[in-house]
Scaffold this active site. Sequence first.
Site, PDB file in Angstrom:
ATOM      1  N   TYR A   1       1.065  -1.577   0.419  1.00  0.00           N
ATOM      2  CA  TYR A   1       0.223  -0.046  -0.402  1.00  0.00           C
ATOM      3  C   TYR A   1       0.599   1.369  -0.039  1.00  0.00           C
ATOM      4  O   TYR A   1       2.081   1.084   0.136  1.00  0.00           O
ATOM      5  CB  TYR A   1      -0.643   0.489   1.074  1.00  0.00           C
TER       6      TYR A   1
ATOM      7  N   GLU B   1      12.398   3.057  14.337  1.00  0.00           N
ATOM      8  CA  GLU B   1      11.632   3.864  14.014  1.00  0.00           C
ATOM      9  C   GLU B   1      10.157   3.524  14.568  1.00  0.00           C
ATOM     10  O   GLU B   1       9.659   2.951  15.027  1.00  0.00           O
ATOM     11  CB  GLU B   1      11.247   3.489  11.946  1.00  0.00           C
TER      12      GLU B   1
ATOM     13  N   LEU C   1      11.059   0.767   7.289  1.00  0.00           N
ATOM     14  CA  LEU C   1      10.512   1.836   5.924  1.00  0.00           C
ATOM     15  C   LEU C   1      10.954   3.471   5.505  1.00  0.00           C
ATOM     16  O   LEU C   1      11.601   4.149   5.939  1.00  0.00           O
ATOM     17  CB  LEU C   1       8.865   2.398   6.109  1.00  0.00           C
TER      18      LEU C   1
ATOM     19  N   ARG D   1      -7.285 -20.338  -1.120  1.00  0.00           N
ATOM     20  CA  ARG D   1      -6.081 -20.183  -0.653  1.00  0.00           C
ATOM     21  C   ARG D   1      -5.425 -21.392  -0.322  1.00  0.00           C
ATOM     22  O   ARG D   1      -5.628 -22.756  -0.857  1.00  0.00           O
ATOM     23  CB  ARG D   1      -6.729 -20.850   0.959  1.00  0.00           C
TER      24      ARG D   1
HETATM   25  N1  PDD Z   1       2.536   4.624   6.694  1.00  0.00           N
HETATM   26  N2  PDD Z   1       6.836   3.933   9.141  1.00  0.00           N
HETATM   27  C1  PDD Z   1       6.625   2.782   8.661  1.00  0.00           C
HETATM   28  C2  PDD Z   1       6.573   1.710   9.639  1.00  0.00           C
HETATM   29  C3  PDD Z   1       5.142   3.378   8.251  1.00  0.00           C
HETATM   30  O1  PDD Z   1       3.986   2.908   7.965  1.00  0.00           O
HETATM   31  C4  PDD Z   1       5.839   4.684   7.861  1.00  0.00           C
HETATM   32  C5  PDD Z   1       4.550   5.210   6.878  1.00  0.00           C
HETATM   33  C6  PDD Z   1       5.975   5.392   7.714  1.00  0.00           C
HETATM   34  C7  PDD Z   1       6.601   6.679   7.060  1.00  0.00           C
HETATM   35  O2  PDD Z   1       6.220   6.863   5.757  1.00  0.00           O
HETATM   36  P1  PDD Z   1       6.181   8.295   4.993  1.00  0.00           P
HETATM   37  O3  PDD Z   1       6.752   9.931   5.143  1.00  0.00           O
HETATM   38  O4  PDD Z   1       6.133   7.378   3.599  1.00  0.00           O
HETATM   39  O5  PDD Z   1       4.517   8.501   5.305  1.00  0.00           O
HETATM   40  C8  PDD Z   1       7.899   5.121   7.989  1.00  0.00           C
HETATM   41  C9  PDD Z   1       1.746   5.617   6.116  1.00  0.00           C
HETATM   42  C10 PDD Z   1       1.463   7.473   6.714  1.00  0.00           C
HETATM   43  C11 PDD Z   1       0.413   4.131   7.050  1.00  0.00           C
HETATM   44  O6  PDD Z   1       0.665   3.366   7.914  1.00  0.00           O
HETATM   45  O7  PDD Z   1      -0.767   5.327   7.529  1.00  0.00           O
END
Ligand code: PDD
Length: 305
Positions: free
Chosen positions: A56, A202, A227, A123
């Site tokens: 996603y 993170e 990520l 599945r």
């Molecule tokens: N999440 N780390 C994780 C585990 C994340 O799920 C996200 C973003 C980020 C930040 O990435 P970005 O700057 O590209 O949004 C870091 C989104 C917003 C979510 O799951 O809703």
Amino acid sequence: MLVGGVVGLRFLVGATRKGLVKGMSRIAYVNGRYVPHRAAQVHIEDRGYQFADGIYEVVAVRHGHLVDEVPHLDRLDRSLGEMRMAAPMARAPLRHALREVIRRNRVADGIVYLQVSRGVAPRGHAFPKDAAPSVVITAKRLAPNYAQMEKGIAVITLPDIRWKRRDIKTVNLTANVLAKQQALDAGAYDAWLVDEAGMVNEGTASNAWIATKAKELVTHTPDYSILNGITRIAVKDLAEKEGYKFVERPFSKAEALAAAEAFITGTTSWVTPVIAIDGKPVGGGKPGPLTRALQRLYEAHADLP
Ligand code: PDD
């Protein structure tokens, strides 16, 4: 039976009871069709539902435009490649569909959510031979949380129990969901996920940063453990352009507690100060000047069409 139908119905009942839920998506894109959100459906044998076999993106919408659309779509392509999934459609029609969902939901400030799963098949763990990927897009209004950006947030630290390929933006967010709820239950806003060596990876949906007393901005190396956030990359680029010192390396909870400042970055959090970790104040318990400067730079960046 269709999953989306049940979820949609429950959502509608809740929405009716409480009055219309602010910002809810009214129209969703599902496999080439624009359908009312409450009637949007995917099959119970969708592999996203059964195996979390999908990926996603969440892209911010600011004054009607998509913030950092190209890097988000590049990361989508990367996630697809790492999952050995073919792109469900070419980029131009995908960009059109994103805009159409934003337009049909009349979102000026908010987010657009895009999910691609490996598709529907009986599945079985092996990749299905002929399944077409499922594509779902929703959008909702969501104002930036200025009050929280002003005040800052508290985080707790928790062991990072996720799988080892966190660089792929998969819909398997089980560990993130558990950690987020544990943080909320503890009276904090989020959890910082810590590896076995005691290094902060993170947040549950954001990247973690500190500013050292030597005014050096530090955030984790973009390897398999995190990520590589699009907001993280934008803030890094903005900081470097302004001449701030920036370094990618892991940092520990102890280093964060001793740091001058701490903050998170993400599509839904922008640049949000972290003022406490595990109940102990960071940077005197208030947002610091570097965080403030980066907030201003990022807001100006997001404002650009
Ligand atoms: N999440 N780390 C994780 C585990 C994340 O799920 C996200 C973003 C980020 C930040 O990435 P970005 O700057 O590209 O949004 C870091 C989104 C917003 C979510 O799951 O809703």
